[in-house]
Every structure is written in C-alpha cells, then in structure tokens.
Enzyme design. Structure first.
Site, PDB file in Angstrom:
ATOM      1  N   TRP A  33     -27.071 -17.793 -35.302  1.00 58.30           N
ATOM      2  CA  TRP A  33     -27.125 -17.576 -36.751  1.00 58.30           C
ATOM      3  C   TRP A  33     -27.148 -16.062 -37.028  1.00 58.30           C
ATOM      4  O   TRP A  33     -27.876 -15.329 -36.347  1.00 58.30           O
ATOM      5  CB  TRP A  33     -28.393 -18.222 -37.311  1.00 58.30           C
ATOM      6  CG  TRP A  33     -28.358 -18.354 -38.805  1.00 58.30           C
ATOM      7  CD1 TRP A  33     -28.924 -17.511 -39.713  1.00 58.30           C
ATOM      8  CD2 TRP A  33     -27.714 -19.379 -39.551  1.00 58.30           C
ATOM      9  NE1 TRP A  33     -28.670 -17.954 -40.978  1.00 58.30           N
ATOM     10  CE2 TRP A  33     -27.922 -19.099 -40.915  1.00 58.30           C
ATOM     11  CE3 TRP A  33     -26.957 -20.518 -39.199  1.00 58.30           C
ATOM     12  CZ2 TRP A  33     -27.419 -19.909 -41.947  1.00 58.30           C
ATOM     13  CZ3 TRP A  33     -26.464 -21.313 -40.224  1.00 58.30           C
ATOM     14  CH2 TRP A  33     -26.695 -21.009 -41.573  1.00 58.30           C
ATOM     15  N   HIS A  63     -34.170 -21.271 -32.341  1.00 62.35           N
ATOM     16  CA  HIS A  63     -33.074 -22.084 -32.886  1.00 62.35           C
ATOM     17  C   HIS A  63     -31.771 -21.821 -32.141  1.00 62.35           C
ATOM     18  O   HIS A  63     -30.687 -21.958 -32.702  1.00 62.35           O
ATOM     19  CB  HIS A  63     -32.926 -21.841 -34.393  1.00 62.35           C
ATOM     20  CG  HIS A  63     -34.155 -22.230 -35.152  1.00 62.35           C
ATOM     21  ND1 HIS A  63     -34.272 -23.401 -35.868  1.00 62.35           N
ATOM     22  CD2 HIS A  63     -35.371 -21.615 -35.245  1.00 62.35           C
ATOM     23  CE1 HIS A  63     -35.479 -23.478 -36.391  1.00 62.35           C
ATOM     24  NE2 HIS A  63     -36.172 -22.409 -36.026  1.00 62.35           N
ATOM     25  N   HIS A  67     -30.879 -27.657 -30.847  1.00 64.40           N
ATOM     26  CA  HIS A  67     -32.314 -27.488 -31.095  1.00 64.40           C
ATOM     27  C   HIS A  67     -32.811 -28.394 -32.210  1.00 64.40           C
ATOM     28  O   HIS A  67     -32.037 -28.944 -32.984  1.00 64.40           O
ATOM     29  CB  HIS A  67     -32.634 -26.023 -31.438  1.00 64.40           C
ATOM     30  CG  HIS A  67     -32.108 -25.606 -32.784  1.00 64.40           C
ATOM     31  ND1 HIS A  67     -30.813 -25.189 -32.973  1.00 64.40           N
ATOM     32  CD2 HIS A  67     -32.700 -25.555 -34.004  1.00 64.40           C
ATOM     33  CE1 HIS A  67     -30.629 -24.899 -34.249  1.00 64.40           C
ATOM     34  NE2 HIS A  67     -31.750 -25.120 -34.903  1.00 64.40           N
ATOM     35  N   ASP A  69     -35.250 -28.590 -35.611  1.00 64.74           N
ATOM     36  CA  ASP A  69     -35.973 -27.865 -36.655  1.00 64.74           C
ATOM     37  C   ASP A  69     -37.279 -28.611 -36.920  1.00 64.74           C
ATOM     38  O   ASP A  69     -37.261 -29.801 -37.251  1.00 64.74           O
ATOM     39  CB  ASP A  69     -35.172 -27.856 -37.966  1.00 64.74           C
ATOM     40  CG  ASP A  69     -34.095 -26.789 -37.999  1.00 64.74           C
ATOM     41  OD1 ASP A  69     -33.904 -26.071 -37.004  1.00 64.74           O
ATOM     42  OD2 ASP A  69     -33.427 -26.683 -39.054  1.00 64.74           O
ATOM     43  N   HIS A  73     -40.490 -24.897 -40.123  1.00 63.50           N
ATOM     44  CA  HIS A  73     -39.368 -23.959 -40.276  1.00 63.50           C
ATOM     45  C   HIS A  73     -39.216 -23.533 -41.745  1.00 63.50           C
ATOM     46  O   HIS A  73     -38.963 -22.368 -42.045  1.00 63.50           O
ATOM     47  CB  HIS A  73     -38.103 -24.649 -39.764  1.00 63.50           C
ATOM     48  CG  HIS A  73     -36.876 -23.800 -39.697  1.00 63.50           C
ATOM     49  ND1 HIS A  73     -36.873 -22.456 -39.385  1.00 63.50           N
ATOM     50  CD2 HIS A  73     -35.562 -24.139 -39.888  1.00 63.50           C
ATOM     51  CE1 HIS A  73     -35.632 -22.004 -39.385  1.00 63.50           C
ATOM     52  NE2 HIS A  73     -34.824 -22.986 -39.693  1.00 63.50           N
ATOM     53  N   HIS A 180     -32.643 -28.352 -46.198  1.00 68.31           N
ATOM     54  CA  HIS A 180     -33.733 -28.184 -45.238  1.00 68.31           C
ATOM     55  C   HIS A 180     -35.074 -28.532 -45.893  1.00 68.31           C
ATOM     56  O   HIS A 180     -35.913 -29.220 -45.292  1.00 68.31           O
ATOM     57  CB  HIS A 180     -33.789 -26.737 -44.730  1.00 68.31           C
ATOM     58  CG  HIS A 180     -32.898 -26.465 -43.556  1.00 68.31           C
ATOM     59  ND1 HIS A 180     -31.607 -26.040 -43.693  1.00 68.31           N
ATOM     60  CD2 HIS A 180     -33.118 -26.549 -42.228  1.00 68.31           C
ATOM     61  CE1 HIS A 180     -31.068 -25.874 -42.480  1.00 68.31           C
ATOM     62  NE2 HIS A 180     -31.965 -26.172 -41.578  1.00 68.31           N
ATOM     63  N   GLU A 192     -29.772 -29.705 -34.710  1.00 62.95           N
ATOM     64  CA  GLU A 192     -28.601 -28.881 -35.025  1.00 62.95           C
ATOM     65  C   GLU A 192     -27.904 -28.431 -33.739  1.00 62.95           C
ATOM     66  O   GLU A 192     -28.499 -28.444 -32.663  1.00 62.95           O
ATOM     67  CB  GLU A 192     -29.035 -27.669 -35.871  1.00 62.95           C
ATOM     68  CG  GLU A 192     -29.540 -28.107 -37.247  1.00 62.95           C
ATOM     69  CD  GLU A 192     -30.250 -27.034 -38.042  1.00 62.95           C
ATOM     70  OE1 GLU A 192     -30.282 -27.145 -39.278  1.00 62.95           O
ATOM     71  OE2 GLU A 192     -30.805 -26.087 -37.429  1.00 62.95           O
TER      72      GLU A 192
HETATM   73 ZN   LIG Z   1     -32.532 -24.658 -36.887  1.00 62.32          ZN
END
Ligand SMILES: [Zn+2]
Length: 229
Positions: A33, A63, A67, A69, A73, A180, A192
């Site tokens: 990310w 992450h 992974h 979440d 998070h 989220h 994810e």
């Molecule tokens: Zn994540």
C-alpha cells in the site's frame, strides 16, 4: 502422494483431496500500500558464506501480502488480530466469480452472484486476481473493491468473513474508508491480497491463519482452500 500441478498451486495429499494455496508469495518485490514500508528480507547467516545455518531478518507491515485486517485496524475499541476466533478462520467457504465486474462491486452484483443463504465465509474472485500475473511488482490503483451498499448487503446476510484478491476490500479512493468501518465495526473478518486465479468458483473448506501477532491491527496469513471431496 504429493503432486504439484504446472503452476505449483495444487497439491494432492490424498486421492480425493485438493489443496489450493491462495496466498501470494512474500518477496521484497511484493507491492505494498502506498506509504507502507516495503517487505525487507536481509540475510543474517548463510551457509554459503560459511555460517552453520541460514537465518534471515524479515521486516514488513502488518498488512504485507495475504493478510487479515483486525477490527482495531479502523475501530479504536475493536478486537486485535490475535483475538479473532479461530473458528471464523477455518471452515466452509464459498468462492464466487465477479471477474466480469468492471468498476466497484455493489449490492446488486452480490445479489446476482449466487451466494447461497447460510454462507458465512465468502471469497470474491474478481479481475484483481489477474493483476498478480499481469502486473507483478506494481501497485495498481483501479482494482475492484466493495461499495458501501455491498458491505451492508454482507452484514444483512450474516456473512462473517469476506476475502478479496487485492490490497483492499474497498476501492483505493474510498473517502473515509466506509467499507472497512462497517465490516470491521461488525467484527467481520476481512482477508486481503488473496490470489484466486487458480481456483474455480464453488464450495471449499478455508483455512486462513494469521500470525499470532499480539495486540496488532492485522497480520500476514497463509490461506488455503481445500476442495470438497
Ligand atoms: Zn489490510
């Protein structure tokens, strides 16, 4: 008997059992990310350099790669990754095909995807899965994610785990991360960065075990699907 197919993704461990690895390989080239630290792997000891054994140092975001979440998070009072019940992470799972979806995945598309009543674990196979092969090492921003009404649709049907085949369950530019917040706020497990390119839609047993990183917001996981015999 152990046999790997040409892509190395299916292993026959018994005559009637197929295990599909749906996690992505963790390498320093793995896209992350924007703003997250890259995956760092440093040789600490190497037999080839005269050491007794091989040891490596791994540094990465919580992450990185495939992974989980955890609610924490996005929800300050939410559960940490080591508090997610294991019985959510192991069990019957449906893979649905949304490959043809061009933009976001909305409630209408989920309603048309053939998700049986009673489904509790759901993996979304979208056009994203093709990105792992087509654009390796690249973070692609126009990936498919859920719209807010799709997240609400999942809650209304009591889905307890949802997985998607790229970096986020919601589109890259989603303002305020509403998907989220809605899913994690309801203690839905979010997976994810799956790679679902090697599996057909249908029913499986899912085993997805995040590292037991105490008190953290997420954790890398190995995820496999076991075909129903
Ligand atoms: Zn994540």
């Amino acid at each position: 008997v152990t046999i790997q197919d040409a892509k190395g993704i299916a292993t026959v461990v018994e005559h009637s059992t197929l295990i599909f690895d749906i996690s992505v390989p963790v390498t320093p080239n793995l896209p992350v990310w924007p703003g997250d630290p890259p995956v760092g792997i440093r040789p600490v000891m190497r037999i080839a350099a005269g050491a007794d054994c091989n040891v490596s140092e791994l540094a990465c975001s919580s992450h990185a790669g495939t992974h989980i979440d955890a609610p924490w998070h996005f929800i300050e009072a939410g559960a940490r990754v080591d508090e997610i019940p294991l019985n959510l992470l192991i069990g019957p799972c449906l893979v649905v095909d949304l490959f043809a979806t061009k933009g976001q995945i909305d409630a209408e598309q989920l309603a048309a995807a053939g998700i049986a009543a009673g489904t509790r674990r759901l993996l979304l196979r979208t056009r994203n899965s093709q990105l792992w092969a087509d654009r390796p090492g690249e973070f692609v921003r126009d990936f498919a994610g859920l719209s807010l009404d799709a997240a609400q649709w999942l809650l209304d049907r009591d889905i307890q785990l949802v997985g998607i085949d790229y970096h986020s369950i919601e589109p890259f530019d989603a303002d305020g991360d509403p998907v989220h917040r809605v899913l994690l706020g309801a203690n839905v497990v979010v997976i994810e960065n799956l790679d679902l390119s090697g599996v057909e839609p249908g029913s499986y047993q899912l085993v997805c075990l995040p590292l037991r990183l105490a008190g953290l917001d997420g954790a890398p996981a190995r995820a496999v699907l076991i075909a129903d015999a």
